[in-house]
Design a protein around this motif. Structure first.
Motif, PDB file in Angstrom:
ATOM      1  N   UNK A 236       9.277  -0.823   0.362  1.00 43.91           N
ATOM      2  CA  UNK A 236       8.234  -0.113  -0.371  1.00 43.91           C
ATOM      3  C   UNK A 236       8.714   0.643  -1.583  1.00 43.91           C
ATOM      4  N   UNK A 237      10.036   0.622  -1.835  1.00 44.65           N
ATOM      5  CA  UNK A 237      10.574   1.292  -3.013  1.00 44.65           C
ATOM      6  C   UNK A 237      10.696   2.792  -2.838  1.00 44.65           C
ATOM      7  N   UNK A 238      10.943   3.478  -3.947  1.00 45.37           N
ATOM      8  CA  UNK A 238      11.078   4.939  -3.903  1.00 45.37           C
ATOM      9  C   UNK A 238      12.296   5.356  -3.105  1.00 45.37           C
ATOM     10  N   UNK A 239      12.087   6.276  -2.174  1.00 47.41           N
ATOM     11  CA  UNK A 239      13.179   6.792  -1.344  1.00 47.41           C
ATOM     12  C   UNK A 239      13.189   6.152   0.038  1.00 47.41           C
TER      13      UNK A 239
ATOM     14  N   UNK B 195       0.861  -1.183   0.000  1.00 48.29           N
ATOM     15  CA  UNK B 195       0.000   0.000   0.000  1.00 48.29           C
ATOM     16  C   UNK B 195       0.897   1.232   0.000  1.00 48.29           C
ATOM     17  N   UNK B 196       0.280   2.393  -0.084  1.00 47.55           N
ATOM     18  CA  UNK B 196       1.056   3.648  -0.092  1.00 47.55           C
ATOM     19  C   UNK B 196       0.585   4.559   1.030  1.00 47.55           C
TER      20      UNK B 196
ATOM     21  N   UNK C  79       5.052  -5.567   2.427  1.00 47.79           N
ATOM     22  CA  UNK C  79       5.376  -6.717   3.262  1.00 47.79           C
ATOM     23  C   UNK C  79       5.317  -7.976   2.402  1.00 47.79           C
ATOM     24  N   UNK C  80       6.343  -8.806   2.495  1.00 50.13           N
ATOM     25  CA  UNK C  80       6.399  -9.940   1.573  1.00 50.13           C
ATOM     26  C   UNK C  80       7.040 -11.176   2.193  1.00 50.13           C
ATOM     27  N   UNK C  81       6.800 -12.289   1.527  1.00 45.83           N
ATOM     28  CA  UNK C  81       7.411 -13.555   1.917  1.00 45.83           C
ATOM     29  C   UNK C  81       7.676 -14.365   0.660  1.00 45.83           C
TER      30      UNK C  81
ATOM     31  N   UNK D 264       6.205   9.597  10.829  1.00 43.59           N
ATOM     32  CA  UNK D 264       7.450   8.836  10.909  1.00 43.59           C
ATOM     33  C   UNK D 264       8.642   9.756  10.652  1.00 43.59           C
ATOM     34  N   UNK D 265       9.762   9.478  11.318  1.00 43.66           N
ATOM     35  CA  UNK D 265      10.985  10.236  11.062  1.00 43.66           C
ATOM     36  C   UNK D 265      11.521   9.902   9.673  1.00 43.66           C
ATOM     37  N   UNK D 266      11.443   8.635   9.289  1.00 37.68           N
ATOM     38  CA  UNK D 266      11.830   8.209   7.946  1.00 37.68           C
ATOM     39  C   UNK D 266      10.637   7.503   7.289  1.00 37.68           C
ATOM     40  N   UNK D 267      10.531   7.632   5.992  1.00 39.15           N
ATOM     41  CA  UNK D 267       9.481   6.978   5.198  1.00 39.15           C
ATOM     42  C   UNK D 267       8.067   7.497   5.483  1.00 39.15           C
ATOM     43  N   UNK D 268       7.946   8.713   6.002  1.00 41.37           N
ATOM     44  CA  UNK D 268       6.623   9.275   6.287  1.00 41.37           C
ATOM     45  C   UNK D 268       5.778   9.326   5.024  1.00 41.37           C
ATOM     46  N   UNK D 269       4.524   8.880   5.131  1.00 38.65           N
ATOM     47  CA  UNK D 269       3.556   8.874   4.026  1.00 38.65           C
ATOM     48  C   UNK D 269       4.014   8.023   2.839  1.00 38.65           C
TER      49      UNK D 269
END
Length: 204
Positions: A122-125, A44-45, A61-63, A51-56
């Protein structure tokens, strides 16, 4: 693939005012190929905004599932929100917080540990909390410099993998969690007889 259950548990409140919600969704897959590795993920996004990092940011989550010879993925016993103290029990700064990850493999395979990679975060930054590390052999988590970082909620991800006799990954379990860094003293807890060390213990 058939969804058989979708349960939402609201923690300390209801749908409108809970601290957070814990959702459990169950799927059943049939007629799987025992020689195929299956990558399963839920994404999801909508990470929280404070959050201090990765906010919004996004999360994924994977297996990895490998059914050959009855293989089962590793199990990780870890809360989704973990309070991290910045101080030792005597009130001085705790420079580097450590935590022994509780994990086991149902088939008694050798386990290997690592931080979640970019795709798993989650990718991106997306990034793990700065200074976070995990011992690949023991699962000991170390957060270097945690005692001098700003209070707040930090996004993190850890992965346990079971490997074969050649060191090749068979399957994996990924946990995406939040470290709540607080200006409190750590509490030393010794497990009394009869309490298994593979379960969460809350000390107030």
């Amino acid at each position: 693939l058939t969804q058989t259950n979708n349960e939402v548990l609201y923690i300390n409140g209801n749908a409108s005012n809970a601290e957070y919600a814990l959702q459990t969704t169950t799927f059943i897959a049939r007629d799987l190929n025992l020689t195929t590795n299956y990558a399963v993920y839920f994404s999801s996004s909508a990470r929280i905004g404070n959050l201090v990092n990765n906010a919004n940011g996004s999360w994924k989550i994977q297996t990895t599932i490998n059914l050959k010879d009855g293989n089962l993925a590793p199990k990780i016993d870890m809360p989704i929100i973990m309070e991290v103290p910045k101080l030792r029990s005597n009130g001085t700064v705790l420079p580097d917080w450590t935590y022994q990850l509780s994990s086991r493999d149902p088939n008694s395979d050798k386990l290997r540990y690592r931080l979640a990679n970019l795709d798993e975060l989650g990718g991106g930054a997306s990034t793990n909390a700065a200074g976070l590390a995990i011992n690949p052999n023991t699962g000991l988590i170390t957060w270097v410099g945690s005692g001098t970082r700003a209070d707040g909620l930090y996004s993190a991800g850890v992965v346990a993998e079971d490997v074969d006799e050649n060191g090749q990954v068979k399957s994996k379990t990924h946990v995406d969690l939040i470290f709540s860094l607080v200006n409190k003293s750590q509490v030393t807890f010794t497990f009394p007889p009869g309490i298994p060390e593979t379960r969460n213990v809350i000390v107030d």
